[in-house]
Design a protein around this motif. Structure first.
Motif, PDB file in Angstrom:
ATOM      1  N   ALA A   1       3.755  12.552  -6.422  1.00  0.00           N
ATOM      2  CA  ALA A   1       3.295  13.866  -5.987  1.00  0.00           C
ATOM      3  C   ALA A   1       3.855  14.191  -4.604  1.00  0.00           C
ATOM      4  N   GLY A   2       4.534  15.330  -4.491  1.00  0.00           N
ATOM      5  CA  GLY A   2       5.064  15.766  -3.197  1.00  0.00           C
ATOM      6  C   GLY A   2       6.201  14.916  -2.675  1.00  0.00           C
ATOM      7  N   ALA A   3       6.916  14.213  -3.573  1.00  0.00           N
ATOM      8  CA  ALA A   3       7.971  13.291  -3.146  1.00  0.00           C
ATOM      9  C   ALA A   3       9.054  14.018  -2.342  1.00  0.00           C
ATOM     10  N   GLU A   4       9.527  15.155  -2.839  1.00  0.00           N
ATOM     11  CA  GLU A   4      10.598  15.879  -2.149  1.00  0.00           C
ATOM     12  C   GLU A   4      10.191  16.265  -0.730  1.00  0.00           C
ATOM     13  N   ARG A   5       8.945  16.751  -0.599  1.00  0.00           N
ATOM     14  CA  ARG A   5       8.455  17.142   0.726  1.00  0.00           C
ATOM     15  C   ARG A   5       8.390  15.949   1.662  1.00  0.00           C
ATOM     16  N   ASP A   6       7.913  14.810   1.148  1.00  0.00           N
ATOM     17  CA  ASP A   6       7.772  13.624   1.990  1.00  0.00           C
ATOM     18  C   ASP A   6       9.139  13.067   2.393  1.00  0.00           C
ATOM     19  N   ILE A   7      10.105  13.093   1.469  1.00  0.00           N
ATOM     20  CA  ILE A   7      11.452  12.603   1.787  1.00  0.00           C
ATOM     21  C   ILE A   7      12.083  13.472   2.874  1.00  0.00           C
ATOM     22  N   ALA A   8      11.961  14.796   2.703  1.00  0.00           N
ATOM     23  CA  ALA A   8      12.534  15.708   3.692  1.00  0.00           C
ATOM     24  C   ALA A   8      11.908  15.477   5.069  1.00  0.00           C
ATOM     25  N   THR A   9      10.591  15.296   5.109  1.00  0.00           N
ATOM     26  CA  THR A   9       9.912  15.075   6.390  1.00  0.00           C
ATOM     27  C   THR A   9      10.374  13.770   7.025  1.00  0.00           C
ATOM     28  N   ALA A  10      10.490  12.718   6.210  1.00  0.00           N
ATOM     29  CA  ALA A  10      10.929  11.416   6.733  1.00  0.00           C
ATOM     30  C   ALA A  10      12.349  11.507   7.297  1.00  0.00           C
ATOM     31  N   MET A  11      13.227  12.216   6.589  1.00  0.00           N
ATOM     32  CA  MET A  11      14.595  12.362   7.073  1.00  0.00           C
ATOM     33  C   MET A  11      14.636  13.098   8.408  1.00  0.00           C
TER      34      MET A  11
ATOM     35  N   GLY B   1       0.800  -1.216   0.000  1.00  0.00           N
ATOM     36  CA  GLY B   1       0.000   0.000   0.000  1.00  0.00           C
ATOM     37  C   GLY B   1       0.829   1.259   0.000  1.00  0.00           C
ATOM     38  N   GLY B   2       2.152   1.122   0.202  1.00  0.00           N
ATOM     39  CA  GLY B   2       3.024   2.298   0.230  1.00  0.00           C
ATOM     40  C   GLY B   2       3.538   2.631  -1.152  1.00  0.00           C
ATOM     41  N   VAL B   3       4.210   3.790  -1.235  1.00  0.00           N
ATOM     42  CA  VAL B   3       4.801   4.253  -2.490  1.00  0.00           C
ATOM     43  C   VAL B   3       6.293   4.421  -2.271  1.00  0.00           C
ATOM     44  N   GLN B   4       7.093   3.800  -3.123  1.00  0.00           N
ATOM     45  CA  GLN B   4       8.535   3.947  -2.994  1.00  0.00           C
ATOM     46  C   GLN B   4       8.959   5.316  -3.522  1.00  0.00           C
ATOM     47  N   LEU B   5       9.649   6.057  -2.664  1.00  0.00           N
ATOM     48  CA  LEU B   5      10.069   7.395  -3.022  1.00  0.00           C
ATOM     49  C   LEU B   5      11.521   7.456  -3.465  1.00  0.00           C
ATOM     50  N   THR B   6      12.393   6.582  -2.897  1.00  0.00           N
ATOM     51  CA  THR B   6      13.812   6.614  -3.231  1.00  0.00           C
ATOM     52  C   THR B   6      14.367   5.199  -3.265  1.00  0.00           C
ATOM     53  N   ASN B   7      15.572   5.071  -3.782  1.00  0.00           N
ATOM     54  CA  ASN B   7      16.324   3.820  -3.665  1.00  0.00           C
ATOM     55  C   ASN B   7      17.481   3.997  -2.688  1.00  0.00           C
ATOM     56  N   TRP B   8      17.332   4.918  -1.741  1.00  0.00           N
ATOM     57  CA  TRP B   8      18.363   5.235  -0.745  1.00  0.00           C
ATOM     58  C   TRP B   8      17.686   5.755   0.512  1.00  0.00           C
ATOM     59  N   ILE B   9      18.434   5.764   1.584  1.00  0.00           N
ATOM     60  CA  ILE B   9      17.969   6.383   2.821  1.00  0.00           C
ATOM     61  C   ILE B   9      19.070   7.316   3.328  1.00  0.00           C
ATOM     62  N   ALA B  10      18.706   8.326   4.120  1.00  0.00           N
ATOM     63  CA  ALA B  10      19.708   9.289   4.600  1.00  0.00           C
ATOM     64  C   ALA B  10      19.270   9.864   5.936  1.00  0.00           C
ATOM     65  N   TRP B  11      20.269  10.359   6.699  1.00  0.00           N
ATOM     66  CA  TRP B  11      20.034  10.944   8.017  1.00  0.00           C
ATOM     67  C   TRP B  11      20.781  12.275   8.119  1.00  0.00           C
ATOM     68  N   ILE B  12      20.235  13.157   8.902  1.00  0.00           N
ATOM     69  CA  ILE B  12      20.931  14.405   9.228  1.00  0.00           C
ATOM     70  C   ILE B  12      21.722  14.153  10.505  1.00  0.00           C
ATOM     71  N   ASP B  13      23.050  14.197  10.416  1.00  0.00           N
ATOM     72  CA  ASP B  13      23.897  13.933  11.578  1.00  0.00           C
ATOM     73  C   ASP B  13      24.226  15.210  12.359  1.00  0.00           C
ATOM     74  N   GLU B  14      24.413  16.323  11.632  1.00  0.00           N
ATOM     75  CA  GLU B  14      24.799  17.568  12.302  1.00  0.00           C
ATOM     76  C   GLU B  14      23.966  18.734  11.778  1.00  0.00           C
ATOM     77  N   ASP B  15      23.611  19.587  12.711  1.00  0.00           N
ATOM     78  CA  ASP B  15      22.832  20.791  12.415  1.00  0.00           C
ATOM     79  C   ASP B  15      23.639  21.967  12.966  1.00  0.00           C
ATOM     80  N   ASN B  16      24.472  22.571  12.104  1.00  0.00           N
ATOM     81  CA  ASN B  16      25.396  23.621  12.544  1.00  0.00           C
ATOM     82  C   ASN B  16      24.881  24.999  12.136  1.00  0.00           C
ATOM     83  N   VAL B  17      24.702  25.868  13.131  1.00  0.00           N
ATOM     84  CA  VAL B  17      24.219  27.221  12.879  1.00  0.00           C
ATOM     85  C   VAL B  17      25.405  28.176  13.003  1.00  0.00           C
ATOM     86  N   TYR B  18      25.720  28.891  11.917  1.00  0.00           N
ATOM     87  CA  TYR B  18      26.860  29.800  11.879  1.00  0.00           C
ATOM     88  C   TYR B  18      26.367  31.237  12.097  1.00  0.00           C
ATOM     89  N   HIS B  19      26.988  31.913  13.061  1.00  0.00           N
ATOM     90  CA  HIS B  19      26.617  33.281  13.403  1.00  0.00           C
ATOM     91  C   HIS B  19      27.778  34.207  13.033  1.00  0.00           C
TER      92      HIS B  19
END
Length: 571
Positions: free
Chosen positions: A82-92, A5-23
Motif C-alpha cells: 500500500a502506497g509503495a510508489e509514494r514511499d519510494i519517491a519520498t525515500a529517494m 519489522g520493515g517492508v521491502q519495497l524494491t530490489n533496487w535503490i536510486a538517487w536524484i543527481d540533477e534537478d534541472n528547471v527549463y525556462h
C-alpha cells in the motif's frame, strides 16, 4: 533486505543527481537525472550492486514511478504494498542531494533574480554588464546567438553598425538596420521580407543584420531556411526571442504541390508573427499544449515574395535589384562584422535600465497616427514601430556621447523619411496580392486568351467580342460569324456599363488564380463590395448578389462595372 519489522519495497535503490528547471518564458518544466543500482551486491551492499543506466525524466512523472519499468525494464521491481510508489519517491528525495540548475531555452529578455536580463549563449546582460553563471541551452541552429560584454563597446562599434545604411538603397537599409534594434526591445507583430534575384547579395546583406546577435552568423551560417519544416521554423522563431531570425531562400519551385506547400508554410509562420499567436495543439493525453509563435522579428529572404494579401500586409517588403549593393562596400561591411554584436550588446545594456519597452508603445502609436493612409491598414503601425525605435536609439547614442545632437537629429530625420518611403512602396506589393485585383486580372486574362467568354443578356454576341472571349470565324460580305470559347463567365449589358458575373463559375476562375482567391464565395463577394466594385446589390434582401432574368431564366449575379473588368489597370 528490509530491517526487522520493515517492508521491502524494491530490489533496487536510486538517487536524484540533477534537478534541472527549463525556462522558455511563460512555461517552466523540470527534468530529473536519476542514477540507480540493483540490490544484488555482495553482503547486500548496495554500493556493489549492478549499476542501472542514468535516466532523465519529467518531474511530473516522478512520483507515479511508471518511469521505472519504462526506462529500466522488468528487472527492477516495485513490490506490492500500500502506497509503495509514494514511499519510494519520498525515500529517494530524502536520500538525494541533487544539483539544481536553471536552464533558459530562449534568447531575449527574462527576469532573473528580480532584474530584466537579456539572454544569449554567452550568458546574460543586465545592469550594464555581462552576467556569468547563467545557463542558456538553445537548438544547434541558434547556437551562434552570442553577445559580447557590453563594456567592450565603443563609439566605433555603434558607428560601424550605422554605416550599414550606406551599403544599399536607403529605404532598404534603414528598415533592415532599425528592425534589428527594434527586435531587441520586445515583441513585434510584423516581419521583413528581402526579395531579389540571385546575385543581388540579399543573403549576405541579411547576414550582416543577423550578425548583430552573434558574430558567427555569416551567410553560410544563417539560423533558418525555408527548406525546414513549418513546425521546426515555428520552434526556432519561438526560441529566438527578442532577436532577428533570418529565414533564408524563399524560392517557390518544383511541383505545384511543393509550391503550395511552401506558400502554406510561409503563411503559417508569417501570420503567426503578425498575430503574435500560434496554433494550439493537443498532447497525446488530449491536454492543451501551449502554442509556439515568433517572439522576435522574422527577416525572410527569397527570389520571390510570399503570396496572399493578408500575409503581405503583415510584412514590410523590400526589394534589391542588381547593382544596388557594391561588392567593395559589402566586403568592407563584412570586415567590420565584429562591431555589430558589440553595438547590439551596448544597446541591450542601455535598454535594461530604461523604460523603452513601455515607451515605444506610446511613441509608435503617435507616429502611426501621423502616417495613416500609407500602404495597408497595418503599414502605419509598422512605420510607427520602426520610427519610434530611431527615437530611442538617438537617446541611447546621446547618453553614451557617441555623436553630437545635430548628427542624431539628422540621422533620425533621414531614417524617418526612408522608412515612410518603404511603407509607401508596400502599395504595389499589396495590390498584386489583393484577391479583388487578382480577380479582375484573371477575368481579363481568361477572356483575352479565349479560355472563357460572356454573352449579352439575351444570349447574343456582345460588343468588343474579341476582348470578351469570342473568336471571329469568317466574314460573308459585311457579316461576321462568331464562336464563343470556354465556359461562360456571365453576361454583359453595355448600355449601363455592367458586367454580370455568375458566381457559380467562381471555382473555375479560382482554378486559374494560383491560390490568390483562397476565400469562400460569400467572403469574396463581400470583399468586392468593400472595395467599391459592386455596381448594385439587393438591399431589400440584404444580399450582395442581384436577381435578374438573363437568357429567359432567373439568375443570381454579381454586378460589376464592365469598364473596370476591361480596364488594363483597375482601381
Amino acid at each position: 533486505m528490509p530491517k526487522e519489522g520493515g517492508v521491502q519495497l524494491t530490489n533496487w535503490i536510486a538517487w536524484i543527481d540533477e534537478d534541472n528547471v527549463y525556462h522558455d518564458g511563460p512555461r517552466t518544466t523540470t527534468h530529473l537525472t536519476i542514477h540507480g543500482r540493483m540490490n544484488d551486491g555482495e553482503d547486500g551492499d548496495p554500493e556493489k550492486g549492478t549499476p542501472l543506466r542514468s535516466v532523465v525524466i519529467d518531474a511530473t512523472d516522478f512520483k507515479a514511478m511508471g518511469w521505472v519499468a519504462k526506462l529500466w525494464g522488468m528487472v527492477p521491481i516495485i513490490y506490492p504494498a500500500a502506497g509503495a510508489e509514494r514511499d519510494i519517491a519520498t525515500a529517494m528525495q530524502i536520500m538525494s542531494k541533487p544539483k539544481h540548475t536553471d536552464i533558459y531555452t530562449h534568447t531575449g529578455w527574462d527576469e532573473i533574480e528580480g532584474k530584466p536580463t537579456y539572454l544569449s549563449t554567452s550568458g546574460g546582460i543586465a545592469s550594464e554588464k555581462n552576467v556569468k553563471g547563467i545557463t542558456v541551452s538553445l537548438p544547434h541552429e541558434l547556437a551562434l546567438y552570442s553577445l559580447p560584454d557590453p563594456k567592450l563597446a565603443t563609439k566605433d562599434s555603434a558607428a560601424a553598425s550605422l554605416r550599414l545604411i550606406n551599403l544599399g538603397p536607403k529605404n532598404v537599409m534603414w528598415v533592415l538596420l532599425i528592425a534589428a534594434y527594434r527586435a531587441a526591445i520586445g515583441p513585434s507583430d510584423f516581419s521583413i521580407h528581402l526579395s531579389g534575384k540571385t546575385g543581388t547579395f540579399k543573403s549576405e546583406l541579411a547576414s550582416l543584420i543577423q550578425s548583430h546577435f552573434g558574430v558567427g552568423m555569416d551567410a553560410r551560417h544563417l539560423p533558418a531556411s525555408w527548406n525546414s519544416t513549418a513546425n521546426a521554423l515555428e520552434a526556432l522563431a519561438y526560441k529566438a526571442k527578442d532577436a532577428i531570425l533570418v529565414v533564408d531562400d524563399y524560392v517557390p519551385t518544383g511541383t505545384s504541390w511543393q509550391v503550395r506547400s511552401l506558400a502554406a508554410k510561409a503563411d503559417q509562420l508569417l501570420r503567426g508573427q503578425g498575430n503574435q499567436a500560434g496554433r494550439t495543439r493537443l498532447t497525446d493525453t488530449a491536454g492543451v499544449q501551449g502554442s509556439m509563435y515568433p517572439r522576435g522579428i522574422i527577416l525572410s529572404t527569397g527570389e520571390d515574395i510570399p503570396e496572399g494579401h493578408s500575409v503581405r500586409a503583415r510584412m514590410m517588403i523590400l526589394e534589391l535589384t542588381p547593382g544596388d549593393i557594391e561588392p567593395a562596400k559589402l566586403t568592407a561591411a563584412q570586415g567590420a562584422r565584429e562591431n555589430y554584436s558589440l553595438a547590439m550588446a551596448d544597446w541591450i545594456a542601455w535598454l535594461g535600465k530604461s523604460d523603452a519597452a513601455e515607451r515605444i508603445k506610446g511613441l509608435a502609436r503617435q507616429i502611426r497616427d501621423s502616417n495613416i493612409g500609407i500602404g495597408h491598414s497595418r503599414t502605419p503601425a509598422i512605420i510607427g514601430d520602426l520610427v519610434a525605435t530611431t527615437v530611442l536609439m538617438s537617446e541611447w547614442l546621446a547618453e553614451r556621447k557617441y555623436f553630437a545632437d545635430a548628427v542624431l537629429i539628422d540621422l533620425q530625420h533621414k531614417a524617418s523619411i526612408a522608412i515612410a518611403a518603404s511603407g509607401e512602396n508596400q502599395r504595389a506589393f499589396l495590390q498584386s496580392a489583393d484577391p479583388v485585383m487578382a480577380f479582375l486580372g484573371i477575368l481579363r486574362q481568361l477572356m483575352a486568351t479565349q479560355m472563357a467568354h460572356v454573352k449579352t443578356a439575351n444570349g447574343g454576341v456582345p460588343e468588343q467580342a474579341t476582348q470578351l472571349g469570342w473568336t471571329e470565324q469568317k466574314a460573308i460580305g459585311e457579316l461576321s460569324s462568331w464562336r464563343s470559347n470556354g465556359p461562360q463567365l456571365g453576361w454583359v449589358d453595355a448600355e449601363p456599363d455592367e458586367f454580370l458575373f455568375d458566381p457559380n463559375v467562381l471555382p473555375f476562375v479560382r482554378k486559374h488564380a494560383n491560390g490568390q482567391l483562397a476565400v469562400t464565395p460569400q467572403t469574396f463577394v463581400k470583399r468586392l463590395k468593400d472595395s467599391g466594385l459592386l455596381v448594385r446589390v439587393d438591399a431589400t434582401r440584404s444580399r450582395n448578389t442581384v436577381r435578374m432574368t438573363l437568357e429567359k431564366h432567373p439568375r443570381q449575379v454579381v454586378v460589376l462595372k464592365l469598364s473596370d473588368v476591361l480596364a488594363e489597370e483597375s482601381m
